[in-house]
Structure formats: structure tokens, C-alpha cells
Scaffold this active site. Structure first.
Site, PDB file in Angstrom:
ATOM      1  N   GLY A  52       4.669   0.483  -2.174  1.00 47.44           N
ATOM      2  CA  GLY A  52       4.643   0.054  -3.562  1.00 47.44           C
ATOM      3  C   GLY A  52       6.025  -0.171  -4.133  1.00 47.44           C
ATOM      4  O   GLY A  52       6.287  -1.183  -4.789  1.00 47.44           O
ATOM      5  N   ARG A  58       0.830  -1.198   0.000  1.00 47.29           N
ATOM      6  CA  ARG A  58       0.000   0.000   0.000  1.00 47.29           C
ATOM      7  C   ARG A  58       0.863   1.245   0.000  1.00 47.29           C
ATOM      8  O   ARG A  58       1.800   1.368   0.795  1.00 47.29           O
ATOM      9  CB  ARG A  58      -0.932   0.017   1.220  1.00 47.29           C
ATOM     10  CG  ARG A  58      -2.189   0.851   0.974  1.00 47.29           C
ATOM     11  CD  ARG A  58      -2.965   1.106   2.233  1.00 47.29           C
ATOM     12  NE  ARG A  58      -2.306   2.087   3.087  1.00 47.29           N
ATOM     13  CZ  ARG A  58      -2.283   3.390   2.836  1.00 47.29           C
ATOM     14  NH1 ARG A  58      -2.883   3.876   1.776  1.00 47.29           N
ATOM     15  NH2 ARG A  58      -1.663   4.210   3.658  1.00 47.29           N
ATOM     16  N   SER A  59       0.595   2.136  -0.943  1.00 45.03           N
ATOM     17  CA  SER A  59       1.176   3.470  -0.974  1.00 45.03           C
ATOM     18  C   SER A  59       2.702   3.415  -0.970  1.00 45.03           C
ATOM     19  O   SER A  59       3.316   2.860  -1.876  1.00 45.03           O
ATOM     20  CB  SER A  59       0.627   4.279   0.213  1.00 45.03           C
ATOM     21  OG  SER A  59       0.947   5.646   0.102  1.00 45.03           O
ATOM     22  N   GLN A  60       3.334   3.957   0.080  1.00 45.59           N
ATOM     23  CA  GLN A  60       4.793   3.990   0.192  1.00 45.59           C
ATOM     24  C   GLN A  60       5.418   2.632  -0.086  1.00 45.59           C
ATOM     25  O   GLN A  60       6.505   2.541  -0.687  1.00 45.59           O
ATOM     26  CB  GLN A  60       5.167   4.446   1.603  1.00 45.59           C
ATOM     27  CG  GLN A  60       6.660   4.410   1.905  1.00 45.59           C
ATOM     28  CD  GLN A  60       6.931   4.264   3.389  1.00 45.59           C
ATOM     29  OE1 GLN A  60       6.195   3.588   4.111  1.00 45.59           O
ATOM     30  NE2 GLN A  60       7.966   4.936   3.866  1.00 45.59           N
TER      31      GLN A  60
END
Length: 364
Positions: free
Chosen positions: A204, A200-202
Site C-alpha cells: 500500500g 495489497r497490504s505492505q
């Protein structure tokens, strides 16, 4: 009351609380361990991660799921939502998956060694403007579409306060963070064997590095709004750069991208419309992501998130580099109103269901 009775009663209470967090009807077996890390001058161990394994009563899926949280979050954020609904761990446990919840190096229950890198944290203003109440600030074109957060999204609201209480410090040095995460999660896969990654998010970028390092162990990657877009960040994290396209540190290309990616030539492609950003892609002929192209990828983007303007660029970049990637643009398939915290919003169960359908499809 005897001490033994007190301890027994406390254990029972904690057990009921834990079952409520993961979904009381599931009653998984719980275990934990630490993995990765190395000794610094044979004095301190650094870089290890806390891993919690949840096993449903009946395992029906051949590979487990490893969750890697985004900035300022831990594995606990997948246990339940801020308004106390079952989280994504419950959904996938119910579907027969073994689930691994993890804390990044120097995050949450994974020890922090002072003096390495620097510490950062999200304040309440950043959380409400970017995650929980973007519709009240309108900092990007799609922000007004946000409707799915379970509360006002502002400090003082019980749901916001519950969520913000879970936010922890994070390693501010991106290079240290990417390298330690890639090492630790590669070590985790070496220990547990083949697995699906949900990043998720960072996280990735860490998923891309793990897929590059262990393509034979990463079955598939589900990237929930992965760090992006390629090469350099757009709003709200401008200034950060990804020298290797989708990562800050080296990832394998064929032909070689050269030292420090100096042979990775780029071109800017015009935005697809006025509500999206332009994309930096490779100049043709594009180099192939040598190892990551062996891994199937699903990129999931929410309708109202600050990722909506540019996640399509990440998808284009991956496809150009030979990665088998599908794009689940939630708004385009009728899943409306979600922001960056889609997995804990009111319709998060529906999104988890779509992810589950995709995972099953990869095995056909």
C-alpha cells in the site's frame, strides 16, 4: 521417444498447467521481462523486478492492471487460489484487461543482492493467527467473524500447506523496501504507460509513492488493506512508523511538510467505537497530498481482518489530504467473513467483481 518429441510433450503439459492456473478458457498470451534496477559499482545490478504480462485474446479495456503483492508473496499468488480456483488475474483477463504480475525487488524471481538490508519470513504460526485461521485465536475484535478461508487454516491442511509453500523471503528493512519498490514500479510505468495499480497490504505504501512520483501514469489505485494506519502501526506490527503519514519516506505535500516531515503536525481523533482504534490525522489546516490527490483511490477492507479496526483511519487521512478516495468496507455492503487474504478466499470472485465495477465507474 526422440528428444524433440519429449520436449514437445513437456511444453504441451506445461502449457496446460499454466492455462489451468489462469483459467484454461482464457488462454492468454504470456510474456515476461525485467525492469528497473541499477548497477552497484558497475559490478552487480540491484533493485530490478520480474514482470509477467498476460494478454487476453481480446483486449477491451484501455489500461492494464499492475498487481503488487503483499509481504512474503509474489505475482504467483494472483494466478490461482491455494485450493486451485482461478485467481484474480483470471477474473480481470476475462474482463478484457491486460494484466501485469510482478515480484517486488529482492523477492521471488527478482534477484536478491546479499548484504543489502536483511531477510525476514513469516512462520506458520503468524500465518495462521493473522491470515488463515484468526477465528481460532481472537487477537482482535472482529477475528471471530472469519469464515471464508477454504480449509482449516492450520498446518497439515492441504490448502494451508499449498498456500504456505508460496510464501517467500522479504526485505526486512522497510526504508530499503519502500524506496526500491517506488523506483522499480515507477520504471515499470515509464515502460508500459498508464495503468491501474492493485496493491495489497505492505505494498500500500508503495502505491502511494508511485502515485506521487507518476500521477500522470497511475490511472487509479485499488488498495487492498494498505499498510497502516497513518503515522504508526497498530496491532500486529507495532513499532513501525510512517513519518510522512502514509509512507515512511518522503511524499509530496502542499504546503511543504518540511525536512523529514517536521512541519506535518498531527492530532489524535477518538475511535469511532470500541471495536476500532483511534486515528492520528493532520492538525487543521491540513496539508494536501500534492500529486496523489490527482489519483482516484479505492480502499478495500475485509470484515474479519486485523485491518478492520484501523483502515478507516487511512481513508480519513487520505480524504483530509485532498485524495479522492472511496471506502469499500466489505462487511458494510454484505460481503461477509473475509480476512486479510480476501482475494484468495471462497468469495474472492465477488470482491474482484466489485473492484471491477469501481474501475469502470472511474471512466464515466
Amino acid at each position: 521417444m526422440l528428444l524433440s518429441q519429449i520436449l514437445a510433450r513437456s511444453t504441451s503439459i506445461l502449457g496446460h498447467v499454466y492455462e489451468a492456473a489462469v483459467g484454461g478458457d482464457i488462454n492468454p498470451t504470456r510474456d515476461f521481462f525485467y525492469v528497473g534496477g541499477h548497477y552497484e559499482n558497475f559490478t552487480y545490478m540491484i533493485g530490478q523486478i520480474y514482470v509477467e504480462r498476460l494478454t487476453p485474446p481480446k483486449v477491451t479495456e484501455p489500461y492494464p492492471i499492475v498487481f503488487i503483492a503483499g509481504s512474503g508473496q509474489t505475482g504467483t499468488n494472483f494466478l490461482k487460489t491455494p485450493d486451485s480456483r482461478p485467481g484474480w488475474s483470471s477474473h480481470f483477463l476475462s474482463a478484457g484487461y491486460v494484466v501485469y504480475l510482478t515480484d517486488q525487488p529482492s523477492r521471488g524471481r527478482s534477484p536478491w543482492y546479499p548484504g543489502i538490508g536483511s531477510v525476514a519470513a513469516f512462520d506458520t504460526h503468524k500465518v495462521e493467527t493473522l491470515f488463515t485461521a484468526p477465528e481460532d485465536y481472537g487477537l482482535w475484535p472482529q477475528a471471530h467473524l472469519h469464515t471464508q478461508w477454504p480449509g482449516t487454516g492450520h498446518p497439515g491442511d492441504p490448502v494451508f500447506d499449498s498456500f504456505y509453500a508460496t510464501q517467500v523471503q522479504l526485505q526486512a528493512n522497510e526504508l530499503i523496501s519502500e524506496e526500491t519498490n517506488a523506483r522499480a514500479y515507477s520504471a515499470l510505468l515509464d515502460r508500459i504507460g498508464p495503468a491501474y495499480l492493485i496493491t495489497r497490504s505492505q505494498a500500500g505504501a508503495y502505491g502511494w509513492r508511485i502515485g506521487d512520483a507518476r500521477p500522470h501514469l497511475v490511472k487509479d489505485i485499488v488498495a487492498l488493506e494498505p499498510s497502516g494506519p497513518p503515522f504508526e502501526n497498530a496491532f500486529p506490527f507495532k513499532g513501525r512508523q510512517r513519518t510522512w503519514g502514509i509512507t515512511a519516506l518522503e511524499i509530496s505535500y502542499e504546503p511543504s511538510a518540511g525536512p523529514n516531515a517536521t512541519a506535518l503536525h498531527t492530532v489524535t481523533v477518538a475511535a469511532k467505537d470500541e471495536e476500532h482504534t483511534s486515528c492520528i490525522l493532520q492538525a487543521e489546516p491540513a496539508k494536501r497530498l500534492k500529486n496523489l490527490s490527482r489519483v482516484n483511490v479505492l480502499v478495500v477492507t475485509a470484515e474479519a481482518s486485523f485491518h478492520q479496526p484501523y483502515d478507516y483511519c487511512t481513508v480519513l487521512y487520505l480524504r483530509q489530504a485532498g485524495v479522492k478516495v472511496e471506502f469499500l468496507d466489505l462487511g458494510e455492503v454484505g460481503v461477509r467473513g473475509n480476512g486479510h487474504m480476501m482475494f484468495m478466499e471462497l468469495n474472492g470472485e465477488e470482491i474482484a467483481g466489485r473492484v471491477g465495477v469501481w474501475l469502470k465507474k472511474q471512466r464515466v
